[in-house]
Structures are given as C-alpha cells and as structure tokens.
Design an enzyme around this catalytic site. Sequence first.
Site, PDB file in Angstrom:
ATOM      1  CB  SER B 179      -0.932  -0.058   1.219  1.00  0.00           C
ATOM      2  OG  SER B 179      -1.948   0.876   1.139  1.00  0.00           O
ATOM      3  NE  ARG B 249      -9.213   1.211  11.007  1.00  0.00           N
ATOM      4  CZ  ARG B 249      -8.080   0.748  10.508  1.00  0.00           C
ATOM      5  NH1 ARG B 249      -7.398   1.467   9.627  1.00  0.00           N
ATOM      6  NH2 ARG B 249      -7.598  -0.407  10.867  1.00  0.00           N
ATOM      7  CG  ASP B 347      -6.158  -3.980  -3.466  1.00  0.00           C
ATOM      8  OD1 ASP B 347      -6.956  -3.034  -3.330  1.00  0.00           O
ATOM      9  OD2 ASP B 347      -4.978  -3.935  -3.080  1.00  0.00           O
ATOM     10  CG  HIS B 380      -5.569  -2.374   0.134  1.00  0.00           C
ATOM     11  ND1 HIS B 380      -4.573  -2.418  -0.814  1.00  0.00           N
ATOM     12  CD2 HIS B 380      -5.125  -1.540   1.108  1.00  0.00           C
ATOM     13  CE1 HIS B 380      -3.564  -1.629  -0.427  1.00  0.00           C
ATOM     14  NE2 HIS B 380      -3.875  -1.097   0.725  1.00  0.00           N
ATOM     15  CG  ASP B 381      -7.391  -5.464   5.350  1.00  0.00           C
ATOM     16  OD1 ASP B 381      -6.627  -4.483   5.239  1.00  0.00           O
ATOM     17  OD2 ASP B 381      -8.152  -5.622   6.302  1.00  0.00           O
TER      18      ASP B 381
END
Lengths: 409, 409
Positions: B179, B249, B347, B380-381
């Site tokens: 990232s 968040r 992602d 993405h995680d």
Amino acid sequence: MSQSAPAPPAESVGVVRTRHLDLPEPVSLECGRELRQVRIAYETYGTLAPERDNVILVCHALSGDAHAAGVSAAGPAESGTRDGFAAEERDGGSGATLGWWDGMIGPGKAFDTDRYFVVSTNLLGGCRGSTGPSSTNPDTGRPYGPDFPVLTVADLVRTQRAFLEALGISRLAAVAGGSLGGMQALEWAILFPEQVQAVIAIASTHALHPQGMAWNAIAREAIMADPAWQGGRYPGTGRAPEAGMGLARMVGHVTYLSAPALETKFGRRLQAGDDIRHTLTEPEFAVESYLRHQADSFVKRFDANTYLYLSRALTYFDLARQHGEGSLERALKPVSARTLLIAFSSDWLYPPSASQEIADALGALGKPVEYHQIEAPYGHDSFLLEEARQIPIVRRFLADGTEETKRSP
Amino acid sequence: MSQSAPAPPAESVGVVRTRHLDLPEPVSLECGRELRQVRIAYETYGTLAPERDNVILVCHALSGDAHAAGVSAAGPAESGTRDGFAAEERDGGSGATLGWWDGMIGPGKAFDTDRYFVVSTNLLGGCRGSTGPSSTNPDTGRPYGPDFPVLTVADLVRTQRAFLEALGISRLAAVAGGSLGGMQALEWAILFPEQVQAVIAIASTHALHPQGMAWNAIAREAIMADPAWQGGRYPGTGRAPEAGMGLARMVGHVTYLSAPALETKFGRRLQAGDDIRHTLTEPEFAVESYLRHQADSFVKRFDANTYLYLSRALTYFDLARQHGEGSLERALKPVSARTLLIAFSSDWLYPPSASQEIADALGALGKPVEYHQIEAPYGHDSFLLEEARQIPIVRRFLADGTEETKRSP
C-alpha cells in the site's frame, strides 16, 4: 425575485406544480405505531382514463421527491433533485428544475403521458412536502424529529396505497422505480398482487448487500456524529447537521458512480495551477472539489432526518427475510404482475447479480419476467442517465402488457 | 498492571522494543520547509552483516508503525496496528500485539531474519514515536498541530534515508512495503537508485485512482468536520476528533475489504435477535456493529492529524507527475533495482491493473521486473492476510538477487 420558469424542452409534460393531499385515515406502520394526519406531496402527468386503468405509479429513490417530470413551477430553490452527473448532463447548468425522471416520463417517452396517467408521490418520511420527521407532531405541536417512527419499505408502499385510494385509484397498470424506487415496486407486487399489473424495477435489488449496508451505515453515522444533529432534535434550533449530511452525501455519491466514470471525468487533474500546493484543508484535485460541491448543494435541499429514515428503510429491505422465511423464491410467490428488471453493468451498489437473482426466482416460479442488463459506465447513476436505452425496453414491455390484455379479455 | 507479554509464536523474532533515534540534521521537505529535531521510532530484526549489505527496509502503510514483527514489549495499550480481519485472523483475540507484518518477517520467513537485517521505522508525520503533528514544535514549545508541514512520500523516503545514514547504512538489499509502503519502495528506487538493489511493492500503485482519492478525501473531511478537531489544534485540549476519526476509519476499512469478503463474513445477519428492532441509532446488523467496533478501537490508538498528513501524502503520490512529466515510463528510467510487484485480484483500492502498469513500464525500459497477481478474496487487506502465498514469491525473488550477485562479482 420574480423569475419565470425556463421553457420546457420538447416532449416535456410542461410546467408542473406539486400538490398535497391529506390522508383521511391514520397510517399503521410495521413497528406497531400509527401516524395521524399524514400529508402526501404528489404530482401527476397525463390524464386519468374514465376506467381508471391507465395509472402508473413511479417511486423515487433516497434523495428524490414528487417532482419526477416536467419543469417545477416552484423554481430551483424549492425543487431539483437532479444533481451530480445527472444534473450536469440534463440541466446544462441552466438552473432549470427538471424532474428526476423527466427523460422517462412524457409524451412519447417510456412512461407515455399520451396514454398513461403517471403519479409520483414524495415518500412518507420525506422532506419535500410529505409528512416526515420535520413535520409537526400533532400530539406535541412540535416537529417529530427522532420521535418519528422508524419506517420500512412496506410502510412507504402502504402509505402510497392509502394515497391512491384517496384519489379513487385501486389498480396500477404499472409501478416503477429505480434503486429504493425499485424496492417499492417489488414490495407493491408482493403486498398487493391483485392491484399491480406490471412491475418495473431498475437498478434495484431484493436486499442490499453488506457492503452497501456498510456505506449506508457510515452515511447515517456521519449525520448522527455531527453535534448539530442534537439527537435528531435540530428542527427549529437554527442549526442542522450540515457537515454530517455533506459527508453522507459524499459517501453516497461515490457509491453511485463507478471508478471508471470518475477516472474519465476527473482523472488526477489538479483543481488549480500546475503543481500541488501542499495543503491539507483545501481541495487540491478536481475530484476533491467536486465532492465538496456535491455536499454543499445537497445540504441546501435535503433534510438529515429524512436521510436517516430512508437510508434505514432501504437497508432493512429484504424480501426473503420479510416474506419468504429466508427464501427469495418463496417471498415472490404471491406476485401476479409481469416484471421488468433492468440493471447496469457498472453498478456496484445495486449490481446486476441482484436483478438476476430476482429474475431467476420469478422464472423458477413460472412468472412472467424480463431482465435486461445494460452496458453503461456510470455506475448506479446510470438509471438516471441512460434513459435513451431504457425507453425502448420499457415501452415495449408496457405495450406487450396491453396486447396481452387485449388478447385475453 | 504488570502483565508479561505472551509467548511469541514459533519462528517469531521474539519480544521487541521500539527504539528511537534523533536525526543529527534537519530534514528538508518538498514544500520548501525544514524540520528540526526529528526523532524516528524504529525496530530492527536480525543481525547487521559486517559488510552492512544485508539490510531490508520495510515501510508501513497509512495506519502502521515501526512495530512490524515480533511481540511488542510495550503491550497492547501501546502497540498493535493489526486490526479488522487481520487482527482477528492473527491474534485470535488474545490481545497479543504482533507486528503488522509478523507473518512475513522472521527466521525462515519472506524477510528471513537469519539472513537479513530488517529495519522498520515509524514514518515522519507518524504518531507512534516519530516526529509528527502531535510532537512539540521546537520553535514554539507547543505541539505542531496544523503547523506541521504538509508531507509527500518523497519526504517520508528522504527521512528514512537520513535515518539509515545515521545508523551507518547506505545500501539496501531491498526496500519493501504494501500500500503506502509500496509507494515508498518505488519512490526509493527512483530517488536513490544507486542505494537500492531490490524493490518489493505489494498491493500498491504508481498513483491512486480518482475513486481512491475520493475515499481519502472523505476520510479527511470527516476528521476536519469534527468540531473537536479545532482546526488541528486539538492536542493538549483534552478533546480529540474521535467521531471524525471513527468515520474516517469506517470509510477506509470498507475500502480495504472486498464486497464478497463482507458478504462471506457478515451477510445480512442481524446483530441481536431474530427480527429488526426498528431503530435508527443502534447497530442492527452485524456489519454495522463491526464498523462501530473498528472505529472505536482505531481512535484509541491513532492520531487524527497523522491520519490527515499521511492520507494527503498518499493522495499526492504520482510517479508520472513527480518524475516523468506525465509519463510513468519516463519516471521509472532512473530505477536500477530489480522489482517485484504483487497485487491481489479482489483489491479494488489498489487494483492489479496499477501494478500491471508499473510492470509494463519497467518491462518496456528493459528493467528486471516480476509481477504476480494473487487470487485472494479479502481485497486490499489481502497483503496482510495472504502471507502464506507471498512468502515463497518473496523468498525466491530475494534469493535470485543473491544468485545474480554471486554470478556477477
């Protein structure tokens, strides 16, 4: 300022005034409560046939209102739910306040007002003339605020039905809508199958998927986290949760568009100058500036509590849970209407797969259903933008129904 | 409370203490300003070879810190940047504070500490030990707050370089990150090509796409719209923009996950009971409750101004604009490092297409580059979750480099 409304475009239904009707009876809601003195804002286009058999109810989405077609007599300050890409495409910045589905409703259009009597209401819980959380609670004389009952899509539909009964209409040639509007159309077909001949659900779903639920939750959290929300009791205080509403709108807006559409429209273009200005607080890129603009214009015309209530209603909507003990097919069993489903390839909020699931379930039940997926780049907003490709599909679907009726008297 | 750190898992680097180093010189920034008295928090794993040629710098993402591997000596309250799916998968709710890339760093792992000396720093602008907006401004004796200079990824990289020089390290066997961490790795290879032998950029990009820019803008707006932000001067006031940070968040978290991952994990499961409770303010669905939990735990450990500065830096990052007059290929011309790119199929924030574009540009320049797309459902995680599949790729890539070095002395 006295300013005459701009001339309506060709094939428009013309200048339209929103009217209001007070329901004669209280409305009973799914949460167990009852609402008294319910007022519904509405518009109609076309002429009601003496047999009262040519009525099409169009249902608006989260941020819509009764002004679905034509040019609002009230002018821009009072009207205009087109915004974002849709506003730019249609109004060309003229300030004209075309209805949110003007491309679809009018003489010779998808919902042909030469043939049909098209009715559009502002939803219960709305903020554009219908009774909602900013209305006065007859029990207290003060605005409902958070004391307004929590609504479901079924509540919205039962209220529309009570409204139509008050107009003397008991049968719908079709009920149609996009997004939350499509949810209402599907709910109509299940709750009142004998009253609905055809359903047209566009860019909609039988139940929002968890990511869509998450975006809606974030939008609601943004409003409720704004201290100006005051637990929902902001009406009359001179303050409103504009910052929170702006955030909710930004989140919503990005989910209504596709990533490629943002790429095409904005890319990584800087808002000013040739280089970055090293600023935290100012919009630096065109896409950042656009989002702020979207937020600013939305908070001027929309009520935060209405946003909360309608976002909650569309999140709750789940045909399989409500009507089918977990089975979509079982939920759709009562439907007797012919159904038309349209979805857009780039819509990731109300993805084509959801419409396909409805089509499959209706098909498995042997019920008449047509499903069209339109290749379009604008994401969920396509249902407001891709009218040229929807019109022939809807016209043919409605004409087929007339033919069938003629064939089987 | 005295509580001993839990036993480290097999192949862990063990219990680790974050150290600090004060840079001997001021840091010059791209905005034209200079920062004096810069402190960098860091951890190291493994042993520095006498030739100082076995150093791997790992770079953290937006919400990371220097604690990349092992178990923090400081305990949960002071550490722990794993959260969301990653925290649940790895820590099993034990409260252990494993480093954010513990699966990748350690004896026999991707970044093998039996062989490499792995260095991890908290970024400039950070809130976990390095100088950032909550640090004391030596000119005023008060926290910088919004007077902290606006940073770019190049600033982060130049600061890392100054830090490594202070450690006596002038050459990197590799620089690696996911990232925003991958952005730093790429920036290193362009700014200091003679110092970087290999680049490993995972789930990263050469420039965030406009939808990603929009999500970051919304997150920053949420923080700045919170009255507790106080124009950024909240440090020392006893109030912090926790509501805004929580919203930021939530937005970020949904963008880190894929829609199918949310579907699998939560579906439309109710949080409590068998039916909806008709509530606006309470979380009704599991996914809503999960988002609130994510927000609550994040605001306890992260500083809002740091979030603003690092989100701005990653939005600014654009190799073609910064180094190539609009051309990515031209921007990458100086690179002499071998490059490994890994992206994940699901992602959508840092999509595989971005890594493909970097691979294509490096390939067109005749530079050594390897690109792997891993099929993984977590969005993405995935770069924090799919370690088992990354490890062999990274190990072989690093080993190939050693072979080449051996072959061409």
